[in-house]
Write a protein that holds these residues in place. Structure first.
Motif, PDB file in Angstrom:
ATOM      1  N   UNK A  73       0.825  -1.216   0.000  1.00 53.22           N
ATOM      2  CA  UNK A  73       0.000   0.000   0.000  1.00 53.22           C
ATOM      3  C   UNK A  73       0.858   1.264   0.000  1.00 53.22           C
ATOM      4  N   UNK A  74       2.089   1.166   0.434  1.00 52.83           N
ATOM      5  CA  UNK A  74       2.968   2.339   0.498  1.00 52.83           C
ATOM      6  C   UNK A  74       3.535   2.726  -0.861  1.00 52.83           C
ATOM      7  N   UNK A  75       3.393   1.859  -1.865  1.00 52.11           N
ATOM      8  CA  UNK A  75       4.028   2.116  -3.156  1.00 52.11           C
ATOM      9  C   UNK A  75       3.494   3.377  -3.828  1.00 52.11           C
ATOM     10  N   UNK A  76       2.195   3.468  -4.014  1.00 54.57           N
ATOM     11  CA  UNK A  76       1.624   4.606  -4.760  1.00 54.57           C
ATOM     12  C   UNK A  76       1.910   5.944  -4.084  1.00 54.57           C
ATOM     13  N   UNK A  77       1.708   6.062  -2.762  1.00 58.88           N
ATOM     14  CA  UNK A  77       2.049   7.354  -2.142  1.00 58.88           C
ATOM     15  C   UNK A  77       3.532   7.696  -2.283  1.00 58.88           C
ATOM     16  N   UNK A  78       4.391   6.698  -2.163  1.00 64.55           N
ATOM     17  CA  UNK A  78       5.822   6.963  -2.303  1.00 64.55           C
ATOM     18  C   UNK A  78       6.148   7.338  -3.748  1.00 64.55           C
ATOM     19  N   UNK A  80       4.246   8.908  -5.747  1.00 60.56           N
ATOM     20  CA  UNK A  80       3.784  10.296  -5.894  1.00 60.56           C
ATOM     21  C   UNK A  80       4.811  11.263  -5.316  1.00 60.56           C
ATOM     22  N   UNK A  81       5.393  10.909  -4.179  1.00 59.48           N
ATOM     23  CA  UNK A  81       6.420  11.752  -3.571  1.00 59.48           C
ATOM     24  C   UNK A  81       7.614  11.882  -4.515  1.00 59.48           C
ATOM     25  N   UNK A  82       8.043  10.770  -5.108  1.00 63.97           N
ATOM     26  CA  UNK A  82       9.172  10.826  -6.025  1.00 63.97           C
ATOM     27  C   UNK A  82       8.836  11.642  -7.272  1.00 63.97           C
ATOM     28  N   UNK A  83       7.620  11.525  -7.783  1.00 67.37           N
ATOM     29  CA  UNK A  83       7.227  12.334  -8.941  1.00 67.37           C
ATOM     30  C   UNK A  83       7.309  13.816  -8.598  1.00 67.37           C
ATOM     31  N   UNK A  84       6.824  14.172  -7.409  1.00 68.04           N
ATOM     32  CA  UNK A  84       6.872  15.570  -6.985  1.00 68.04           C
ATOM     33  C   UNK A  84       8.309  16.046  -6.860  1.00 68.04           C
ATOM     34  N   UNK A  85       9.159  15.225  -6.242  1.00 67.53           N
ATOM     35  CA  UNK A  85      10.560  15.611  -6.064  1.00 67.53           C
ATOM     36  C   UNK A  85      11.255  15.780  -7.414  1.00 67.53           C
ATOM     37  N   UNK A  86      10.981  14.888  -8.334  1.00 73.57           N
ATOM     38  CA  UNK A  86      11.584  14.974  -9.666  1.00 73.57           C
ATOM     39  C   UNK A  86      11.128  16.239 -10.371  1.00 73.57           C
ATOM     40  N   UNK A  87       9.840  16.542 -10.292  1.00 74.96           N
ATOM     41  CA  UNK A  87       9.331  17.755 -10.929  1.00 74.96           C
ATOM     42  C   UNK A  87       9.953  19.010 -10.323  1.00 74.96           C
ATOM     43  N   UNK A  88      10.124  19.021  -9.015  1.00 67.90           N
ATOM     44  CA  UNK A  88      10.714  20.188  -8.343  1.00 67.90           C
ATOM     45  C   UNK A  88      12.174  20.361  -8.752  1.00 67.90           C
ATOM     46  N   UNK A 146       3.677  16.726   3.001  1.00 67.19           N
ATOM     47  CA  UNK A 146       2.340  17.322   2.943  1.00 67.19           C
ATOM     48  C   UNK A 146       1.654  16.968   1.625  1.00 67.19           C
ATOM     49  N   UNK A 147       0.334  16.867   1.645  1.00 66.67           N
ATOM     50  CA  UNK A 147      -0.385  16.538   0.403  1.00 66.67           C
ATOM     51  C   UNK A 147      -0.145  17.605  -0.651  1.00 66.67           C
ATOM     52  N   UNK A 148      -0.090  17.153  -1.880  1.00 67.14           N
ATOM     53  CA  UNK A 148       0.104  18.067  -3.001  1.00 67.14           C
ATOM     54  C   UNK A 148      -1.190  18.813  -3.270  1.00 67.14           C
ATOM     55  N   UNK A 149      -1.050  20.077  -3.644  1.00 62.19           N
ATOM     56  CA  UNK A 149      -2.243  20.845  -3.984  1.00 62.19           C
ATOM     57  C   UNK A 149      -2.735  20.546  -5.384  1.00 62.19           C
ATOM     58  N   UNK A 150      -1.867  19.914  -6.185  1.00 64.35           N
ATOM     59  CA  UNK A 150      -2.271  19.500  -7.532  1.00 64.35           C
ATOM     60  C   UNK A 150      -1.589  18.188  -7.858  1.00 64.35           C
ATOM     61  N   UNK A 151      -2.144  17.466  -8.782  1.00 69.51           N
ATOM     62  CA  UNK A 151      -1.637  16.158  -9.190  1.00 69.51           C
ATOM     63  C   UNK A 151      -0.394  16.351 -10.057  1.00 69.51           C
TER      64      UNK A 151
END
Length: 153
Positions: A73-78, A80-88, A146-151
């Motif tokens: 269950x931890x895969x998808x949230x993690x 998402x975190x990596x996608x956010x970090x990569x985008x930043x 923290x939750x992302x404000x956008x996908x």
């Protein structure tokens, strides 16, 4: 491959570096096809092959750990975190140094401290081939993000 290229150097019609690159591309493509034909998800095979083909046995261990972790269950949230970090970090060129002085919020400081604490364990687990353990260590950070404000895409 390097020994073979050195032996064949007098017969090469292209630079050795170019031949090496093309041979590696071919081998990686064949290995990807082999793993996918054996039932491995193509996206995960591509993920473990992205850093390059160095050790096939180790690569398979990474793939097996990633396939098992994807069911967690931890895969998808993690992910998402990596996608956010990569985008930043796309805006940065070269090594990225993180300074705690740049953080504006307590949540950012807490995540930075937790990541610093976990990073040694992640590196040690990965170095020892304990990839599942490394994934679980990283997943432990997700609740601090923290939750992302956008996908992110």
């Amino acid at each position: 491959m390097d020994r073979s290229l050195a032996t064949l150097a007098p017969k090469l019609t292209s630079p050795a570096a170019e031949v090496r690159r093309k041979v590696l591309e071919f081998v990686v493509a064949r290995y990807l096809n082999l793993l996918v034909s054996q039932g491995a998800p193509a996206d995960l095979v591509e993920a473990v092959l992205a850093p390059g083909l160095t050790n096939v046995v180790d690569l398979r261990a990474k793939l097996d750990a990633l396939v098992a972790f994807r069911a967690d269950a931890a895969f998808e949230p993690l992910a998402e975190v990596f996608k956010r970090a990569i985008n930043i970090t796309k805006a940065y060129d070269g090594p990225l140094a993180v300074s705690g002085k740049l953080f504006e919020h307590d949540e950012e400081r807490a995540l930075h401290a937790a990541a610093a604490d976990v990073s040694g364990r992640v590196v040690a687990a990965a170095r020892d081939g304990r990839y599942g353990e490394a994934f679980r260590e990283m997943a432990g950070l997700q609740p601090l993000v923290p939750p992302s404000s956008k996908k992110c895409s």
